[in-house]
Design a protein around this motif. Structure first.
Motif, PDB file in Angstrom:
ATOM      1  N   HIS A 142       0.826  -1.204   0.000  1.00 49.39           N
ATOM      2  CA  HIS A 142       0.000   0.000   0.000  1.00 49.39           C
ATOM      3  C   HIS A 142       0.864   1.260   0.000  1.00 49.39           C
ATOM      4  O   HIS A 142       1.928   1.301   0.628  1.00 49.39           O
ATOM      5  CB  HIS A 142      -0.904   0.020   1.235  1.00 49.39           C
ATOM      6  CG  HIS A 142      -1.813  -1.158   1.334  1.00 49.39           C
ATOM      7  ND1 HIS A 142      -2.283  -1.644   2.535  1.00 49.39           N
ATOM      8  CD2 HIS A 142      -2.334  -1.962   0.371  1.00 49.39           C
ATOM      9  CE1 HIS A 142      -3.066  -2.685   2.320  1.00 49.39           C
ATOM     10  NE2 HIS A 142      -3.108  -2.900   1.014  1.00 49.39           N
ATOM     11  N   LYS A 156       0.999   3.069   3.718  1.00 51.38           N
ATOM     12  CA  LYS A 156      -0.259   2.590   4.266  1.00 51.38           C
ATOM     13  C   LYS A 156      -1.352   3.391   3.574  1.00 51.38           C
ATOM     14  O   LYS A 156      -1.055   4.255   2.737  1.00 51.38           O
ATOM     15  CB  LYS A 156      -0.304   2.772   5.786  1.00 51.38           C
ATOM     16  CG  LYS A 156      -0.126   4.210   6.256  1.00 51.38           C
ATOM     17  CD  LYS A 156      -0.090   4.285   7.772  1.00 51.38           C
ATOM     18  CE  LYS A 156       0.106   5.726   8.249  1.00 51.38           C
ATOM     19  NZ  LYS A 156       0.136   5.805   9.725  1.00 51.38           N
ATOM     20  N   TRP A 164      -5.141   6.018  -3.491  1.00 45.59           N
ATOM     21  CA  TRP A 164      -4.576   4.817  -2.891  1.00 45.59           C
ATOM     22  C   TRP A 164      -3.928   4.002  -4.000  1.00 45.59           C
ATOM     23  O   TRP A 164      -4.558   3.717  -5.024  1.00 45.59           O
ATOM     24  CB  TRP A 164      -5.665   3.984  -2.217  1.00 45.59           C
ATOM     25  CG  TRP A 164      -6.109   4.509  -0.881  1.00 45.59           C
ATOM     26  CD1 TRP A 164      -5.741   5.674  -0.291  1.00 45.59           C
ATOM     27  CD2 TRP A 164      -7.018   3.861   0.017  1.00 45.59           C
ATOM     28  NE1 TRP A 164      -6.364   5.809   0.931  1.00 45.59           N
ATOM     29  CE2 TRP A 164      -7.152   4.708   1.145  1.00 45.59           C
ATOM     30  CE3 TRP A 164      -7.723   2.665  -0.018  1.00 45.59           C
ATOM     31  CZ2 TRP A 164      -7.973   4.380   2.221  1.00 45.59           C
ATOM     32  CZ3 TRP A 164      -8.546   2.337   1.053  1.00 45.59           C
ATOM     33  CH2 TRP A 164      -8.664   3.181   2.166  1.00 45.59           C
ATOM     34  N   ASN A 190      -8.822  -0.476   5.371  1.00 46.43           N
ATOM     35  CA  ASN A 190      -7.451  -0.889   5.675  1.00 46.43           C
ATOM     36  C   ASN A 190      -6.785  -1.614   4.516  1.00 46.43           C
ATOM     37  O   ASN A 190      -5.673  -2.116   4.649  1.00 46.43           O
ATOM     38  CB  ASN A 190      -7.427  -1.784   6.916  1.00 46.43           C
ATOM     39  CG  ASN A 190      -8.285  -3.030   6.751  1.00 46.43           C
ATOM     40  OD1 ASN A 190      -8.755  -3.340   5.651  1.00 46.43           O
ATOM     41  ND2 ASN A 190      -8.505  -3.747   7.846  1.00 46.43           N
ATOM     42  N   GLN A 192      -7.641  -4.397   3.242  1.00 46.74           N
ATOM     43  CA  GLN A 192      -7.837  -5.845   3.320  1.00 46.74           C
ATOM     44  C   GLN A 192      -9.317  -6.171   3.501  1.00 46.74           C
ATOM     45  O   GLN A 192      -9.953  -6.724   2.607  1.00 46.74           O
ATOM     46  CB  GLN A 192      -6.998  -6.415   4.464  1.00 46.74           C
ATOM     47  CG  GLN A 192      -5.505  -6.217   4.244  1.00 46.74           C
ATOM     48  CD  GLN A 192      -4.679  -6.578   5.463  1.00 46.74           C
ATOM     49  OE1 GLN A 192      -5.205  -6.823   6.546  1.00 46.74           O
ATOM     50  NE2 GLN A 192      -3.369  -6.605   5.302  1.00 46.74           N
TER      51      GLN A 192
END
Length: 736
Positions: A142, A156, A164, A190, A192
């Motif tokens: 990420h 992150k 992102w 997150n 995931q």
């Protein structure tokens, strides 16, 4: 670079193969709708009964899926065309506190998906999340930009309006970001169990419609896919990418007085601020260094002595004349401080004879502007205010408006985060007024949401990419942020530096954005400056900004502590790559980079622009070495064609930059090099690698000082005649 094919027409089919478009669904809906785009490599499916939707990119075997939480109704497939090309979409609704109207759009010529959800007022938190991917590929890395000043990159997923970037060890990449509502919306999750976008928790939608729009794009290569995402974003807004020589700020050398500069809230007491800047221009002219503009930082206008949070402040410089100019608070009147400019800003600019760039802060709560104009918090949102102050700047010879303190303006103007349209009124009215009067804009102290919003504005030509006072500690942030600046159609500005700082002026040049020095009188380095510019002040720069290599991003994401390797290029025929390598705090010293990773094939000449020596090697062979702490290297990578490679004017930081060498043509055994001279330049150096001693000639010019050593031909090109053209063609023929 992998090329995605073009699908002649997007198919919209049931799994059973029945064509849906353009009919609405019957009362007994099919089990699944499917759209295919980008040569059927990209697939979108929607299951009406379950409310599950999925995006699959077949080349990577990647699938992202989520659900709306209930069956969907009124589903239909429709097609159309927008700025990003032909598309087909599934439009549908699902029940909730109100009817949620959405569509998922798939493009035929780009590996791109767009999600849209219309939220109708009145509405408030919790807002829907859409898309809301709850299943995604495992073990992805990420990368995003944090919600802090100068948008530091983080490995992150930052919960703000930011792109992102999801990627794997093979540089397979997906970029997902908001497409609208940048000032109020945010990415959430997150990476995931959730990847999505929603409306900020402070928003209260009293009426109207708020669009929650998201763009998702796939590609090979981290930087390449990020660049393609930026192109898709700006194309959506019909915003052309600014050329890197558009306007004086981007084209020419300038002088800056912002934080860290020699004359930031400081001047020679004997001659005053005006006298100091006039003397500075004269000093540069005495060394034949052409300045084309001067930036005036926050010292030039009238301010309060309170911080943006209301805390009392003292003078910025208590050893020099006092007055509203020497305060460090918010803007009271956006006019030249009379203590410094008794005849006004326009009179000073006329005396100086150079265009100006002017800095701006927030509007102070005690400013009289609050009584006359609409001010939200500390942000001017009134088009009348913007027209008033930009007209004043225009009449005063200003060519660029620099809006600073954007992070604090957002923080202390709460309606920007709670009321859709307020943030856009601030940035949009600023852009409209500047466009009306022909001023460029620059953002400073921005957060990611301001960069995304700035993608709307073609006159936002530059954005700051690092905190004040450019130095080696800033390189990592600046080089990572260069890509974001360019993705939105602007160019990066690293901030001011002294011209004696070779590494700093090199990095500024390699960003392909502004180059601005900040030396004290008599302390400038003409030799360093002329490595960045021609004799007329035109910057000799690469075509694109210096950005980290994909391998560097992967190494950093995996916390491997390897040196920073960054690259850019000048797209000649073939293109020349420039590679900068530095050791950051905490890095180990060993580095390696392979020319093939930059797209080079065959043989190439690797030229060390610090030591001025080089070697021939296969592009598959790595360039490797060891750096001591705080050390750096800088290479030019020149592909060899027909036994020759153009090194260019190696007196410049970027020897093959277009403002020096606008064109190169290669035939079987001949290089035809267009060499551009500036006014005041009669002789220029060139270097060419040649396996055998070449023959060199020049149209409207003469070749002298020819030297052939270690397979490199070095020579001087002199313009001849009184009417020699600006550009001379130099012909280099391979030796027999």
């Amino acid at each position: 670079m992998h090329k995605f094919g073009i699908l002649a027409g997007i198919s919209a089919i049931f799994v059973a193969g029945i064509n849906l478009a353009p009919y609405a669904m019957a009362s007994s809906p099919p089990q699944r709708l499917k759209l295919a785009g980008a040569s059927a490599q990209l697939q979108v499916t929607v299951s009406p009964n379950s409310g599950i939707y999925a995006v699959t990119f077949m080349p990577f075997h990647w699938s992202f899926s989520g659900a709306v939480g209930s069956p969907i109704t009124q589903a239909k497939v429709q097609s159309g065309m927008d700025a990003n090309g032909p598309w087909q979409e599934v439009a549908f609704t699902w029940p909730g506190k109100q009817a949620n109207q959405a569509f998922i759009r798939c493009y035929s010529k780009k590996p791109m998906v767009e999600f849209n959800l219309d939220i109708h007022g009145p509405a408030h938190t919790p807002f829907p999340v859409f898309p809301a991917f709850t299943r995604s590929p495992v073990r992805l890395l990420h990368f995003s930009f944090a919600n802090h000043v100068f948008y530091p990159h983080v490995f992150k997923l930052a919960a703000t309006a930011t792109p992102w970037i999801l990627f794997d060890n093979h540089f397979h990449t997906a970029v997902i970001s908001p497409l609208h509502g940048f000032m109020t919306n945010a990415m959430i999750g997150n990476g995931q169990s959730l990847i999505g976008q929603t409306v900020g928790r402070r928003v209260r939608l009293r009426e109207g419609t708020l669009r929650l729009a998201t763009i998702m794009i796939f590609g090979r290569g981290i930087e390449n896919t990020f660049s393609q995402w930026g192109r898709a974003l700006t194309t959506s807004f019909h915003r052309p990418h600014t050329a890197n020589n558009a306007g004086a700020l981007l084209k020419y050398l300038g002088y800056w007085t912002d934080n860290g500069a020699a004359y930031y809230y400081h001047f020679d007491k004997a001659i005053g601020y005006i006298g100091t800047l006039l003397a500075l221009k004269k000093q540069f002219a005495s060394e034949h260094i052409p300045l084309h503009y001067i930036q005036l930082d926050s010292w030039w206008y009238q301010k309060s002595n309170r911080s943006v949070s209301g805390r009392p402040l003292g003078a910025m410089n208590d050893k020099i004349a006092q007055g509203t100019w020497n305060h460090y608070g918010g803007t009271m009147l956006y006019k030249a401080a009379p203590e410094l400019f008794p005849d006004g800003l326009a009179a000073f600019q006329h005396q100086l004879g150079l265009p100006l760039i002017t800095h701006a802060r927030w509007i102070d709560p005690a400013s009289p502007y609050h009584k006359k104009y609409l001010i939200s918090g500390v942000a001017a949102i009134d088009a009348r205010w913007w027209n008033h102050i930009v007209h004043y700047l225009y009449r005063s010879g200003v060519i660029c408006y620099e809006q600073d303190w954007l992070n604090e303006i957002y923080r202390h103007s709460p309606a920007m985060a709670s009321t859709p349209g307020i943030g856009k009124a601030f940035t949009g009215n600023m852009a409209t007024a500047c466009e009306k009067y022909g001023l460029a804009m620059q953002y400073c102290m921005e957060t990611p949401r301001f960069l995304l919003q700035g993608a709307h504005y073609g006159n936002l030509t530059s954005v700051r990419v690092a905190t004040d006072g450019f130095c080696p500690d800033r390189y990592n942030d600046a080089i990572y942020n260069d890509a974001f600046a360019r993705a939105i159609g602007s160019w990066p500005w690293v901030d001011n530096f002294r011209s004696t700082e070779t590494e700093n002026i090199l990095i500024a040049t390699l960003t392909a954005g502004p180059v601005g020095v900040s030396d004290a009188l008599g302390k400038e380095s003409a030799s360093n400056i002329f490595r960045a510019i021609r004799a007329d002040g035109v910057i000799v720069k690469p075509d694109e900004p210096l950005v980290p290599t994909d391998q560097t991003i992967l190494n950093d994401a995996r916390h491997l502590s390897r040196p920073l390797i960054a690259a850019t290029f000048a797209h000649q025929n073939p293109r020349t790559d420039y590679v900068f390598i530095c050791r950051r705090d905490g890095d180990r010293g060993e580095f390696t980079v392979t020319p093939t990773s930059l797209g080079i094939s065959g043989q190439c000449y690797i030229y060390n622009l610090r030591t001025h020596n080089g070697r021939v090697q296969a592009a598959t062979v790595a360039i490797s070495g060891h750096l001591k702490p705080a050390m750096w290297k800088y290479y030019e990578l020149c592909p060899i064609t027909s036994g020759m490679a153009l090194l260019g004017d190696t007196a410049q930081f970027v020897p093959t930059g277009r403002s020096r060498i606008p064109h190169v043509a290669i035939s079987h055994d001949t290089l035809a090099i267009a060499l551009r001279f500036a006014k005041g330049e009669d002789t220029l150096p060139l270097q060419v690698y040649a396996a055998r001693m070449p023959k060199v000639s020049a149209s409207m010019g003469a070749i002298s000082a020819m030297r052939y050593q270690d397979h490199v031909a070095s020579f001087q090109v002199k313009r001849t005649g009184t009417s020699s053209p600006e550009t001379i063609t130099v012909t280099v023929r391979a030796g027999g």
